[in-house]
Scaffold this motif. Structure first.
Motif, mmCIF file in Angstrom:
data_model
loop_
_atom_site.group_PDB
_atom_site.id
_atom_site.type_symbol
_atom_site.label_atom_id
_atom_site.label_comp_id
_atom_site.label_asym_id
_atom_site.label_seq_id
_atom_site.Cartn_x
_atom_site.Cartn_y
_atom_site.Cartn_z
ATOM 1 N N GLY A 321 0.796 -1.208 0.000
ATOM 2 C CA GLY A 321 0.000 0.000 0.000
ATOM 3 C C GLY A 321 0.830 1.259 0.000
ATOM 4 N N PRO A 322 0.184 2.427 0.131
ATOM 5 C CA PRO A 322 0.902 3.708 0.083
ATOM 6 C C PRO A 322 1.766 3.909 1.334
ATOM 7 C CG PRO A 322 -1.386 4.051 0.704
ATOM 8 C CD PRO A 322 -1.268 2.603 0.332
ATOM 9 N N ASN A 323 2.653 4.891 1.234
ATOM 10 C CA ASN A 323 3.497 5.237 2.374
ATOM 11 C C ASN A 323 2.645 5.688 3.553
ATOM 12 O OD1 ASN A 323 5.873 4.774 0.901
ATOM 13 N ND2 ASN A 323 5.815 6.839 0.040
ATOM 14 N N LYS A 324 3.118 5.385 4.750
ATOM 15 C CA LYS A 324 2.398 5.758 5.965
ATOM 16 C C LYS A 324 2.714 7.198 6.347
ATOM 17 C CE LYS A 324 1.928 4.595 10.865
ATOM 18 N NZ LYS A 324 2.432 3.717 11.970
ATOM 19 N N ILE A 325 1.688 8.039 6.405
ATOM 20 C CA ILE A 325 1.867 9.436 6.794
ATOM 21 C C ILE A 325 1.928 9.516 8.313
ATOM 22 C CG2 ILE A 325 0.971 11.778 6.630
ATOM 23 C CD1 ILE A 325 1.853 10.548 3.973
ATOM 24 N N LEU A 326 2.922 10.215 8.827
ATOM 25 C CA LEU A 326 3.148 10.311 10.263
ATOM 26 C C LEU A 326 2.618 11.631 10.834
ATOM 27 C CD1 LEU A 326 6.849 9.024 10.300
ATOM 28 C CD2 LEU A 326 4.755 7.677 10.584
ATOM 29 N N LYS A 327 2.445 11.651 12.142
ATOM 30 C CA LYS A 327 2.037 12.891 12.805
ATOM 31 C C LYS A 327 3.195 13.882 12.896
ATOM 32 C CE LYS A 327 -1.579 10.811 15.701
ATOM 33 N NZ LYS A 327 -2.032 10.573 17.099
ATOM 34 N N SER A 328 4.400 13.367 12.908
ATOM 35 C CA SER A 328 5.562 14.241 13.039
ATOM 36 C C SER A 328 5.706 15.129 11.814
ATOM 37 C CB SER A 328 6.823 13.404 13.232
ATOM 38 O OG SER A 328 6.962 12.445 12.204
ATOM 39 N N GLN A 329 6.211 16.339 12.024
ATOM 40 C CA GLN A 329 6.315 17.329 10.951
ATOM 41 C C GLN A 329 7.698 17.984 10.923
ATOM 42 O OE1 GLN A 329 2.861 19.942 11.828
ATOM 43 N NE2 GLN A 329 2.070 19.289 9.847
ATOM 44 N N LEU A 330 8.022 18.505 9.746
ATOM 45 C CA LEU A 330 9.244 19.289 9.547
ATOM 46 C C LEU A 330 8.862 20.728 9.263
ATOM 47 C CD1 LEU A 330 12.399 19.266 9.116
ATOM 48 C CD2 LEU A 330 11.868 19.116 6.671
ATOM 49 N N PHE A 331 9.527 21.664 9.934
ATOM 50 C CA PHE A 331 9.317 23.090 9.714
ATOM 51 C C PHE A 331 10.636 23.733 9.280
ATOM 52 C CE2 PHE A 331 6.057 21.760 12.618
ATOM 53 C CZ PHE A 331 4.929 22.505 12.286
ATOM 54 N N VAL A 332 10.534 24.754 8.442
ATOM 55 C CA VAL A 332 11.700 25.532 8.027
ATOM 56 C C VAL A 332 11.593 26.897 8.694
ATOM 57 C CG1 VAL A 332 13.035 26.436 6.092
ATOM 58 C CG2 VAL A 332 11.737 24.302 5.816
ATOM 59 N N GLU A 333 12.336 27.060 9.789
ATOM 60 C CA GLU A 333 12.250 28.291 10.564
ATOM 61 C C GLU A 333 12.900 29.467 9.847
ATOM 62 O OE1 GLU A 333 10.877 28.581 14.129
ATOM 63 O OE2 GLU A 333 9.847 27.150 12.823
ATOM 64 N N LYS A 334 13.936 29.169 9.085
ATOM 65 C CA LYS A 334 14.651 30.234 8.375
ATOM 66 C C LYS A 334 15.154 29.692 7.047
ATOM 67 C CE LYS A 334 18.853 33.099 8.603
ATOM 68 N NZ LYS A 334 20.084 33.410 9.377
ATOM 69 N N PHE A 335 15.060 30.503 6.014
ATOM 70 C CA PHE A 335 15.567 30.135 4.696
ATOM 71 C C PHE A 335 16.142 31.392 4.056
ATOM 72 C CE2 PHE A 335 15.628 29.369 0.209
ATOM 73 C CZ PHE A 335 15.761 28.006 0.031
ATOM 74 N N SER A 336 17.432 31.366 3.745
ATOM 75 C CA SER A 336 18.055 32.531 3.117
ATOM 76 C C SER A 336 19.093 32.081 2.101
ATOM 77 C CB SER A 336 18.713 33.442 4.169
ATOM 78 O OG SER A 336 19.740 32.755 4.850
ATOM 79 N N MET A 337 19.281 32.889 1.079
ATOM 80 C CA MET A 337 20.276 32.615 0.045
ATOM 81 C C MET A 337 21.285 33.750 0.008
ATOM 82 S SD MET A 337 18.238 30.993 -3.203
ATOM 83 C CE MET A 337 19.812 30.760 -4.040
ATOM 84 N N SER A 338 22.529 33.397 -0.237
ATOM 85 C CA SER A 338 23.569 34.414 -0.325
ATOM 86 C C SER A 338 24.744 33.872 -1.130
ATOM 87 C CB SER A 338 24.037 34.842 1.070
ATOM 88 O OG SER A 338 24.570 33.731 1.770
ATOM 89 N N THR A 339 25.620 34.790 -1.505
ATOM 90 C CA THR A 339 26.855 34.405 -2.182
ATOM 91 C C THR A 339 27.987 34.439 -1.159
ATOM 92 O OG1 THR A 339 26.092 35.362 -4.260
ATOM 93 C CG2 THR A 339 28.444 34.927 -4.063
ATOM 94 N N LYS A 340 28.666 33.317 -0.993
ATOM 95 C CA LYS A 340 29.740 33.209 -0.011
ATOM 96 C C LYS A 340 31.098 33.232 -0.693
ATOM 97 C CE LYS A 340 27.019 32.528 3.587
ATOM 98 N NZ LYS A 340 26.924 33.486 4.702
ATOM 99 N N HIS A 341 32.079 33.728 0.036
ATOM 100 C CA HIS A 341 33.445 33.651 -0.467
ATOM 101 C C HIS A 341 33.886 32.196 -0.508
ATOM 102 C CE1 HIS A 341 33.741 37.904 -0.443
ATOM 103 N NE2 HIS A 341 33.767 38.043 0.859
#
Length: 589
Positions: A321-341
């Motif tokens: 059958g299909p994958n089992k969906i869990l109660k646990s979750q993932l959150f992205v608290e911060k997301f930023s892009m930049s150019t690094k040396h």
């Protein structure tokens, strides 16, 4: 620059307790079971702290000048073919330029892409051909090279190009065996000019703060110790780990410290990534707690919406059958892009890596005159001696990044002529000058010292590390970073003094590479390498500001991997961590 790291070094590293050694350059097969037994990707992450070492995608541009004219009624129509030498000595073709008509000074438009690895010597061969008129309408990849006229060739290491100002190198062309003009050294074949530039994806990085909520507990007497691993699909469909977080002890609602991931590692903003949460286990059998498949774009949208994504647990087959969906979750608290040396930004702008070496002269190495000694030097000149092999493997990589090629070389644990046992003496025999000329100078000084120094003991690192740290401290304001290679056959007897020296040196532009040779028990050496535990702490309670030590027992090297590959993979990140800690910019005003 080709690296994904977590800021966390305190506490247990996420994966790295199974003690295995995977090959970092193989695509790892994706494990589909809940309990991960002997997971090769764990070895991969253990060795590289979640990165592929330092790699960067470069664009190679080619031009030539003063080529030989092989045509009667017009000028040559040159094309360039680029090869890389493989481990077995054969040449692998990387690509071809277009054909430039009637030109002895061609500037090719075609740019070839090459992945640069700091820890690997990548030998390139460039062969130029005059393409016959009757083949001008044939795609260059379809041309048979034996039907074209050879114009000349040149060889160079990729490291030679990236360490030149402007990443620009000109080499004279020469004849080659098996081609017209072979051995005609008096002839002028012209020159080829090579230039590389980093692609923007090598410098564009994403920084994320990730957290999970309501993770299912996998422990009986305590809570789970979760960490995240991020993988991307390879060309064959398998998943390759590219990033990880630290372990959060006894926590079902963890907030991990920031991780950074380059676009080059992710492939693109829209490339599907696999994010997996594991319960850390000291045995290396980390238990899967859930998965999520999202691109960087998806993760950015999660951050914007402040919403979570449910983990799922994969089923073993479609029939279940299909994958089992869990109660646990993932959150992205911060997301930023930049150019690094990048590491190469510093190298191109004049920063150098200065090589230093220290060799163990304790009696446990055995009599150097006997073939079973670790210090035995083969009269035929073959490098069968483990000390020689380590010096050559690491030195031939680092010497490109040191302009004057004057290397301090010391011994420890030996008794120089008419003197007491010394734990830091100059291999050169001079009381004042520790430096020798080039890798050949180190090898010569080492060979000479074996004839003039009596092996003794015990094995002490403290004085050698303090000497290297003193040099690094004197030049801390210059554009230099120092690399000390220590080669030893035994367990150190001044462990706490060595820890104190390393903690003090962690504030300096210095990294320490330790190679264990022979069959000794090197467990205490592994304590010095903070990959598998807490940062080092001194006798006064001070904690090292950076992880500056990398230890490798030579006997544990994976098949096909060199000493340099194992030792040097972390060095560029240690270099960059120092520059970041001091807010040092690569560019000169």
């Amino acid at each position: 620059m080709g690296a994904c790291i977590s800021d966390a070094r305190g506490g247990q590293e996420a994966v790295g307790e199974n003690g295995g050694n995977g090959n970092r350059y193989f695509s790892q097969a994706y494990a589909n079971e809940t309990s991960v037994m002997a997971y090769e990707a764990v070895d991969f992450l253990n060795k590289t702290k979640g990165s592929h070492g330092l790699s960067s995608l470069l664009e190679l541009s080619l031009s030539a000048s003063n080529l030989r004219d092989r045509d009667f009624l017009s000028k040559s129509d040159p094309m360039a073919v680029v090869y890389m030498k493989k481990q077995d000595g054969s040449l692998e073709e990387l690509g071809r330029t277009e054909v430039i008509l009637n030109s002895l000074d061609p500037v090719w438009i075609t740019k070839l892409r090459i992945t640069y690895y700091f820890e690997i010597l990548q030998l390139l061969t460039f062969r130029l051909y005059d393409v016959d008129t009757k083949f001008h309408n044939v795609p260059t990849q379809m041309l048979r090279l034996d039907e074209q006229q050879f114009l000349g060739e040149a060889d160079c290491f990729l490291s030679e190009i990236v360490t030149k100002p402007g990443k620009n190198l000109t080499k004279p062309l020469k004849g080659a065996t098996g081609h017209t003009g072979a051995g005609q050294w008096s002839q002028k074949f012209g020159n080829i000019t090579l230039q590389v530039e980093e692609t923007i994806n090598s410098k564009m990085v994403v920084e994320m703060v990730l957290r999970s909520a309501n993770l299912e507990n996998k422990e009986i007497f305590s809570k789970s110790d979760p960490f995240l691993k991020i993988s991307r699909p390879s060309e064959n469909g398998n998943y390759v780990p590219v990033c990880k977080t630290e372990v959060k002890r006894n926590n079902l609602n963890p907030i991990w410290k920031p991780v950074t991931l380059s676009l080059q590692q992710a492939g693109s903003m829209d490339n599907p990534l696999m994010l997996e949460c594991y319960d850390f286990n000291n045995s290396g059998n980390h238990y899967l707690m859930g998965r999520i498949q999202k691109s960087l774009t998806d993760l950015e949208n999660l951050s914007k919406s402040k919403s979570g994504e449910n983990f799922y647990m994969p089923t073993s087959s479609k029939r279940d059958g299909p994958n089992k969906i869990l109660k646990s979750q993932l959150f992205v608290e911060k997301f930023s892009m930049s150019t690094k040396h990048s590491f190469l930004d510093y190298i191109t702008n004049g920063y150098e890596l200065n090589f230093m070496v220290a060799i163990d002269f304790t009696a446990s190495n055995g009599n150097p005159r006997l073939p079973d000694s670790l210090h035995y030097i083969d009269p035929s000149g073959r490098l069968i001696n483990a000390y020689q092999r380590a010096i050559m493997s690491v030195g031939e990589v680092l010497e490109f990044y040191d302009t004057d090629k004057k290397f301090p070389a010391w011994g420890f644990g030996g008794r120089p002529i008419d003197g007491p046992v010394s734990h830091c003496f100059n291999l050169s025999g001079s009381d004042r000058l520790a430096e020798v000329e080039g890798i050949a100078g180190i090898m010569s000084a080492y060979s000479s010292a074996l004839k003039n120094v009596a092996l003794a003991g015990p094995t002490l690192f403290g004085q050698v590390i303090n000497c290297a740290a003193s040099i690094a401290g004197q030049h801390a304001e210059q554009r230099k970073y120092y690399v000390l290679l220590i080669i030893t056959d035994g367990v150190i007897t001044d462990l706490q003094e060595t820890k104190d020296s390393i903690v003090k040196a962690s504030d300096l532009p210095l990294s320490i590479l330790i190679v264990g040779v022979g069959g000794a028990d090197f467990k205490e050496m592994e304590i010095l390498d903070a990959d598998k535990g807490d940062r080092l702490e001194s006798s006064t309670g001070r904690v090292a500001t950076r992880d500056i030590v990398q230890f490798v027992p030579m006997r544990d090297l994976p098949t096909g991997e060199t000493i340099a590959q194992s030792l040097l993979a972390e060095l560029p990140m240690q270099f960059l961590s120092y520059m970041k800690s001091r807010s040092i910019e690569p560019f000169v005003d």
